[in-house]
Enzyme design. Structure first.
Site, PDB file in Angstrom:
ATOM      1  N   SER A 212     -35.780  74.434 -27.931  1.00 39.79           N
ATOM      2  CA  SER A 212     -34.329  74.267 -27.946  1.00 39.79           C
ATOM      3  C   SER A 212     -33.843  73.094 -28.778  1.00 39.79           C
ATOM      4  O   SER A 212     -32.697  73.078 -29.204  1.00 39.79           O
ATOM      5  CB  SER A 212     -33.816  74.146 -26.516  1.00 39.79           C
ATOM      6  N   HIS A 240     -33.573  80.845 -24.735  1.00 39.12           N
ATOM      7  CA  HIS A 240     -32.706  80.689 -25.906  1.00 39.12           C
ATOM      8  C   HIS A 240     -32.756  81.895 -26.840  1.00 39.12           C
ATOM      9  O   HIS A 240     -32.067  81.910 -27.863  1.00 39.12           O
ATOM     10  CB  HIS A 240     -33.084  79.432 -26.696  1.00 39.12           C
ATOM     11  N   LYS A 271     -27.139  81.857 -20.793  1.00 38.65           N
ATOM     12  CA  LYS A 271     -26.912  81.587 -22.218  1.00 38.65           C
ATOM     13  C   LYS A 271     -26.309  82.831 -22.877  1.00 38.65           C
ATOM     14  O   LYS A 271     -25.210  83.227 -22.525  1.00 38.65           O
ATOM     15  CB  LYS A 271     -28.205  81.092 -22.856  1.00 38.65           C
TER      16      LYS A 271
HETATM   17  C1  LIG Z   1     -31.758  76.713 -20.506  1.00 38.36           C
HETATM   18  C2  LIG Z   1     -33.194  76.882 -20.249  1.00 38.36           C
HETATM   19  C3  LIG Z   1     -33.688  77.000 -18.943  1.00 38.36           C
HETATM   20  C4  LIG Z   1     -32.821  76.844 -17.733  1.00 38.36           C
HETATM   21  O1  LIG Z   1     -32.053  77.962 -17.521  1.00 38.36           O
HETATM   22  P1  LIG Z   1     -31.066  78.009 -16.254  1.00 38.36           P
HETATM   23  O2  LIG Z   1     -30.924  79.452 -15.946  1.00 38.36           O
HETATM   24  O3  LIG Z   1     -29.789  77.362 -16.680  1.00 38.36           O
HETATM   25  O4  LIG Z   1     -31.740  77.258 -15.161  1.00 38.36           O
HETATM   26  C5  LIG Z   1     -35.039  77.222 -18.778  1.00 38.36           C
HETATM   27  N1  LIG Z   1     -35.864  77.312 -19.824  1.00 38.36           N
HETATM   28  C6  LIG Z   1     -35.429  77.189 -21.093  1.00 38.36           C
HETATM   29  C7  LIG Z   1     -36.388  77.301 -22.219  1.00 38.36           C
HETATM   30  C8  LIG Z   1     -34.078  76.959 -21.341  1.00 38.36           C
HETATM   31  O5  LIG Z   1     -33.653  76.815 -22.594  1.00 38.36           O
END
Ligand SMILES: *Cc1c(COP(=O)(O)O)cnc(C)c1O
Length: 427
Positions: A212, A240, A271
């Site tokens: 990310s 992502h 996301k």
């Molecule tokens: C955003 C993200 C998470 C967390 O996701 P949530 O559903 O908001 O807890 C976990 N792993 C990765 C790689 C992320 O980018």
């Protein structure tokens, strides 16, 4: 009693501020979207809302604020109520959960799936459930915090390989494999120091699909090849990338052609595929069933609320017909923004395909100062500095959305140009 502790905490807070790692929270008025209003501005400004162009959300497809998704969520509430008031295995499983899990499995080409209230929970409830002492986990050094925390909870031997470094991964796989075996060695150690294990050792390689902070993809094909060679399972967190990468939006696993080679997929509905929250683990059906039986973040935490489950189901069921064109727009927007920024002379990170567009600045101070100046220009982006990224690799992470218009991107590029010149970052 607290009196004795108060100074300690106050000192700790001062330390955070002094080190430059203090996170100022931008408070939004109303909905988020390509344009937002920040009520309580960053960087020492107070009072008065401020309209800004939002270039730092994970709202890749722009679905987070659509009436369509809000309606799907409302439909879920109307039919299933506000909540189950229970964990899944007591009285927390509704047909919406079963339908959603079936759809997740189908959509991502996996055998089965289990939902969690977040991907963070999916990850922290994964590793200790399927690995124990005598097993091994091989984790990319840039993996998300939730994988790191999940791995910490399990008693397997931990190996951390350099980001995307397949030689480093193989060296560590080989070391464990030669020492312990890969699922066939079922015997005690010669000197009796190791007890007879109840089952052969498990090896698991864990990686983010997209890292990310850099917007680069994992080498999933090579990872699957190494897994085959050394008898390891493969886990990919595609938070992502789900809905973003791959011809049909199935993620980095589609882009790399490994949909049927991975064993465990975790991802989020927070996301591209919605934006509110919710997560899941998909993969081999026996593993998913073990999670239902034993994963602590599902056994001891409430079920995914119906509103979110309903909206998530709506996104997956309609993705191929209604939303896939947004993926195309996102790709075009990303290319448009990158090329304009490169023309200005900015050094961009990432592999160019993912909407995460890191503007590499190097010095910590530059990233913080530039984000503040862009804020003044009406652009909302965040600077990322150590320890979130390595020392000397500070950056501003721009995130492109299908909801951004050309005009909004042009305005942002122009602001970057103006500030970049002022600060001597570009000529
Ligand atoms: C955003 C993200 C998470 C967390 O996701 P949530 O559903 O908001 O807890 C976990 N792993 C990765 C790689 C992320 O980018």
């Amino acid at each position: 009693m607290y009196k004795n502790y108060q100074k300690q905490f106050a000192d700790e807070l001062k330390e955070i501020k002094d080190s430059g790692m203090w996170k100022e929270v931008g408070v939004m008025e109303g909905k988020q979207g390509p344009e937002i209003e920040i009520v309580d501005p960053l960087h020492g400004h107070h009072g008065g809302g401020r309209r800004l162009l939002n270039f730092c959300a994970n709202n890749y497809l722009g679905l987070a604020v659509t009436d369509e998704l809000a309606q799907a969520a409302i439909d879920g509430i109307k039919k299933y109520g506000f909540g189950e008031a229970s964990v899944r295995f007591i009285v927390g499983t509704s047909t919406i959960h079963k339908d959603l899990e079936e759809e997740i499995a189908k959509f991502f080409g996996q055998e089965d799936a289990i939902t969690y209230t977040s991907c963070f929970d999916a990850n922290t409830g994964l590793f200790e459930t399927i690995l124990k002492e005598g097993d091994a986990i091989f984790s990319d050094e840039l993996n998300h915090a939730s994988i790191i925390d999940g791995v910490r909870l399990c008693k397997a031997e931990r190996f951390r390989f350099k980001n995307g470094d397949m030689d480093d991964l193989e060296r560590q796989l080989r070391e464990f494999h030669d020492r312990v075996g890969n699922g066939t060695d079922h015997s005690p150690s010669a000197d009796g120091s190791r007890p007879v294990p109840t089952r052969p050792s498990r090896l698991l390689i864990a990686t983010d699909g997209v890292f990310s902070m850099d917007g680069i993809t994992a080498k999933l094909k090579e990872i699957c090849d190494l897994a085959d060679k050394y008898g390891a399972l493969v886990m990919v967190d595609d938070s992502h990338a789900s809905g973003v990468l791959g011809k049909t939006g199935r993620g980095s696993i589609e882009q790399a052609g490994v949909i049927d080679r991975i064993d465990i997929l975790t991802s989020t509905f927070g996301k591209a595929l919605g934006g509110a929250g919710g997560g899941f683990t998909a993969g081999r059906k026996e593993i998913i069933e073990v999670l239902h039986q034993r994963s602590r973040t599902t056994l001891f935490s409430n079920a995914l609320p119906p509103a979110i489950a309903s909206a998530a189901l709506y996104v997956l069921q309609n993705y191929d017909d209604k939303f896939i064109h947004l993926r195309q727009t996102l790709e075009e927007n990303t290319a448009y923004f990158r090329s304009a920024m490169e023309k200005l002379g900015f050094h961009l990170g990432g592999d160019g395909k993912h909407p995460i567009t890191p503007v590499m600045l190097g010095e910590e101070k530059l990233a913080v100062e530039m984000a503040a100046k862009l804020f003044e220009e009406g652009i909302y982006v965040r600077g990322f500095t150590y320890p979130v990224v390595p020392k000397g690799k500070a950056r501003i992470r721009v995130q492109i959305s299908a909801a951004h218009t050309k005009e909004q991107m042009d305005k942002t590029v122009a602001a970057f140009g103006k500030v970049g010149k002022e600060m001597g970052i570009i000529k």
